[in-house]
Motif scaffolding. Structure first.
Motif, PDB file in Angstrom:
ATOM      1  N   LEU A 129       0.851  -1.181   0.000  1.00 48.61           N
ATOM      2  CA  LEU A 129       0.000   0.000   0.000  1.00 48.61           C
ATOM      3  C   LEU A 129       0.892   1.238   0.000  1.00 48.61           C
ATOM      4  N   VAL A 130       0.623   2.166  -0.931  1.00 51.59           N
ATOM      5  CA  VAL A 130       1.401   3.403  -1.026  1.00 51.59           C
ATOM      6  C   VAL A 130       0.437   4.587  -0.984  1.00 51.59           C
ATOM      7  N   VAL A 131       0.612   5.460  -0.017  1.00 46.16           N
ATOM      8  CA  VAL A 131      -0.280   6.604   0.182  1.00 46.16           C
ATOM      9  C   VAL A 131       0.532   7.893   0.178  1.00 46.16           C
ATOM     10  N   VAL A 132       0.047   8.873  -0.562  1.00 48.32           N
ATOM     11  CA  VAL A 132       0.479  10.257  -0.381  1.00 48.32           C
ATOM     12  C   VAL A 132      -0.729  10.990   0.163  1.00 48.32           C
ATOM     13  N   GLY A 133      -0.630  11.492   1.380  1.00 48.90           N
ATOM     14  CA  GLY A 133      -1.803  12.030   2.046  1.00 48.90           C
ATOM     15  C   GLY A 133      -1.617  13.451   2.537  1.00 48.90           C
ATOM     16  N   CYS A 134      -2.721  14.032   2.995  1.00 48.13           N
ATOM     17  CA  CYS A 134      -2.756  15.375   3.577  1.00 48.13           C
ATOM     18  C   CYS A 134      -3.098  15.253   5.056  1.00 48.13           C
ATOM     19  N   TYR A 135      -2.591  16.163   5.859  1.00 46.96           N
ATOM     20  CA  TYR A 135      -2.850  16.115   7.293  1.00 46.96           C
ATOM     21  C   TYR A 135      -3.197  17.509   7.800  1.00 46.96           C
ATOM     22  N   ARG A 136      -3.861  17.553   8.941  1.00 48.42           N
ATOM     23  CA  ARG A 136      -4.197  18.819   9.575  1.00 48.42           C
ATOM     24  C   ARG A 136      -3.005  19.303  10.390  1.00 48.42           C
ATOM     25  N   GLU A 137      -2.614  20.533  10.162  1.00 44.24           N
ATOM     26  CA  GLU A 137      -1.452  21.079  10.851  1.00 44.24           C
ATOM     27  C   GLU A 137      -1.744  21.309  12.333  1.00 44.24           C
ATOM     28  N   ALA A 138      -0.781  20.944  13.153  1.00 46.71           N
ATOM     29  CA  ALA A 138      -0.904  21.130  14.600  1.00 46.71           C
ATOM     30  C   ALA A 138       0.491  21.051  15.205  1.00 46.71           C
ATOM     31  N   GLY A 139       0.952  22.137  15.782  1.00 44.56           N
ATOM     32  CA  GLY A 139       2.241  22.096  16.453  1.00 44.56           C
ATOM     33  C   GLY A 139       3.351  22.771  15.668  1.00 44.56           C
ATOM     34  N   SER A 140       4.487  22.932  16.319  1.00 42.32           N
ATOM     35  CA  SER A 140       5.609  23.688  15.762  1.00 42.32           C
ATOM     36  C   SER A 140       6.254  22.989  14.575  1.00 42.32           C
ATOM     37  N   ALA A 141       6.329  21.667  14.601  1.00 46.80           N
ATOM     38  CA  ALA A 141       6.938  20.956  13.479  1.00 46.80           C
ATOM     39  C   ALA A 141       6.127  21.157  12.200  1.00 46.80           C
ATOM     40  N   ASP A 142       4.804  21.130  12.326  1.00 44.79           N
ATOM     41  CA  ASP A 142       3.948  21.371  11.165  1.00 44.79           C
ATOM     42  C   ASP A 142       4.108  22.803  10.668  1.00 44.79           C
ATOM     43  N   LEU A 143       4.216  23.752  11.599  1.00 42.22           N
ATOM     44  CA  LEU A 143       4.381  25.148  11.217  1.00 42.22           C
ATOM     45  C   LEU A 143       5.685  25.344  10.452  1.00 42.22           C
ATOM     46  N   LEU A 144       6.751  24.733  10.906  1.00 39.61           N
ATOM     47  CA  LEU A 144       8.036  24.860  10.229  1.00 39.61           C
ATOM     48  C   LEU A 144       7.961  24.266   8.826  1.00 39.61           C
ATOM     49  N   ALA A 145       7.362  23.076   8.718  1.00 36.16           N
ATOM     50  CA  ALA A 145       7.231  22.449   7.404  1.00 36.16           C
ATOM     51  C   ALA A 145       6.391  23.303   6.467  1.00 36.16           C
ATOM     52  N   SER A 146       5.358  23.930   7.006  1.00 38.81           N
ATOM     53  CA  SER A 146       4.493  24.783   6.192  1.00 38.81           C
ATOM     54  C   SER A 146       5.233  26.024   5.709  1.00 38.81           C
ATOM     55  N   LEU A 147       6.036  26.626   6.585  1.00 38.10           N
ATOM     56  CA  LEU A 147       6.805  27.805   6.193  1.00 38.10           C
ATOM     57  C   LEU A 147       7.809  27.470   5.098  1.00 38.10           C
ATOM     58  N   LEU A 148       8.448  26.316   5.206  1.00 34.38           N
ATOM     59  CA  LEU A 148       9.370  25.875   4.158  1.00 34.38           C
ATOM     60  C   LEU A 148       8.636  25.676   2.834  1.00 34.38           C
ATOM     61  N   ALA A 149       7.439  25.101   2.903  1.00 37.10           N
ATOM     62  CA  ALA A 149       6.661  24.869   1.693  1.00 37.10           C
ATOM     63  C   ALA A 149       6.208  26.181   1.057  1.00 37.10           C
ATOM     64  N   VAL A 150       5.799  27.129   1.905  1.00 39.45           N
ATOM     65  CA  VAL A 150       5.378  28.431   1.391  1.00 39.45           C
ATOM     66  C   VAL A 150       6.526  29.104   0.643  1.00 39.45           C
ATOM     67  N   ALA A 151       7.736  28.989   1.179  1.00 33.59           N
ATOM     68  CA  ALA A 151       8.899  29.600   0.538  1.00 33.59           C
ATOM     69  C   ALA A 151       9.283  28.883  -0.754  1.00 33.59           C
ATOM     70  N   ALA A 152       9.174  27.556  -0.763  1.00 34.51           N
ATOM     71  CA  ALA A 152       9.608  26.779  -1.932  1.00 34.51           C
ATOM     72  C   ALA A 152       8.569  26.727  -3.042  1.00 34.51           C
ATOM     73  N   ASN A 153       7.312  26.926  -2.683  1.00 25.78           N
ATOM     74  CA  ASN A 153       6.228  26.739  -3.659  1.00 25.78           C
ATOM     75  C   ASN A 153       6.364  27.619  -4.903  1.00 25.78           C
ATOM     76  N   PHE A 204       5.497  20.315   1.100  1.00 27.17           N
ATOM     77  CA  PHE A 204       4.286  20.716   0.385  1.00 27.17           C
ATOM     78  C   PHE A 204       3.028  20.071   0.968  1.00 27.17           C
ATOM     79  N   TRP A 205       2.967  20.089   2.318  1.00 29.20           N
ATOM     80  CA  TRP A 205       1.751  19.740   3.044  1.00 29.20           C
ATOM     81  C   TRP A 205       1.315  18.301   2.780  1.00 29.20           C
TER      82      TRP A 205
END
Length: 219
Positions: A129-153, A204-205
């Motif tokens: 089984l191979v999944v690429v999924g989306c998750y609800r952001e919660a916490g500092s690690a998610d915020l950091l990943a989101s900021l990186l994605a916003v910059a790279a997008n 990218f979330w």
């Protein structure tokens, strides 16, 4: 706020698919497992189906939207190794098992734990089984990943779609839904339903999940 507005407009003018970005990775995971018969749940316009076919897999694609299902069926009308069924995951053949099952940005549209349990039952012994999924952001690690994605997008947008677009491409017009589960909740559900599943946070979330069914005996 002005910066975010500018970034949104820039991204709209240079659209690219976060889901297709992981297509080659998904196809590689499937091929590495030795799978021959693959079920792609929520196949959309068939970009992942095409990647899997180029690697020699026989593919059944499920697509619930009538217009999209018609489009993807026409795309592969001359390929007997591709079967497109206008249905969601619940409408699959309940007696069929596949060597691999793929879901890209689909799982968050479905009830998490019951769907993971049913996906496990869709696999042949040793299937993947191979999944690429989306998750609800919660916490500092998610915020950091989101900021990186916003910059790279926007950088990725310029690379992948340098010409200005007036509208998003067809494969980026599917209905969307906000994910309800956090990555921690997804990990916990997978630990219960898919023992041994490997989950990684991605840029990218997105997150990825890979699960290999036992090679024999009862699951």
């Amino acid at each position: 706020m002005a910066l975010l507005s500018y970034l949104n407009e820039f991204n709209r003018r240079h659209p690219w698919s976060h889901n297709d970005h992981y297509g080659r990775w998904v196809a590689g995971q499937v091929v590495a497992s030795g799978a021959r018969h693959v079920l792609d749940v929520g196949c959309g316009t068939g970009n992942l189906v095409a990647l899997l076919r180029r690697r020699g897999a026989t593919v059944t694609g499920l697509e619930p939207d009538p217009a999209t299902a018609h489009t993807v069926a026409e795309r592969f009308t001359d390929d007997p190794a591709v079967t497109i069924v206008q249905t969601g995951f619940a409408g699959r053949d309940p007696h069929r098992r596949w060597d691999a099952v793929t879901l890209v940005a689909v799982l968050h549209h479905l009830p998490l734990a019951p769907t993971l349990r049913e996906l496990r039952g869709c696999l042949t012994p040793g299937g993947r089984l191979v999944v690429v999924g989306c998750y609800r952001e919660a916490g500092s690690a998610d915020l950091l990943a989101s900021l990186l994605a916003v910059a790279a997008n926007p950088i990725m947008g310029l690379v992948k779609h340098p010409a200005r677009a007036d509208a998003p491409p067809l494969h980026m017009t599917a209905p969307t839904a906000d994910p309800q589960e956090t990555l921690a909740e997804i990990r916990a559900a997978a630990a219960r339903e898919l023992p041994g599943a490997r989950i990684r946070r991605r840029l990218f979330w997105r997150y990825t999940l890979v699960y290999d069914a036992p090679t024999g005996g009862s699951r």
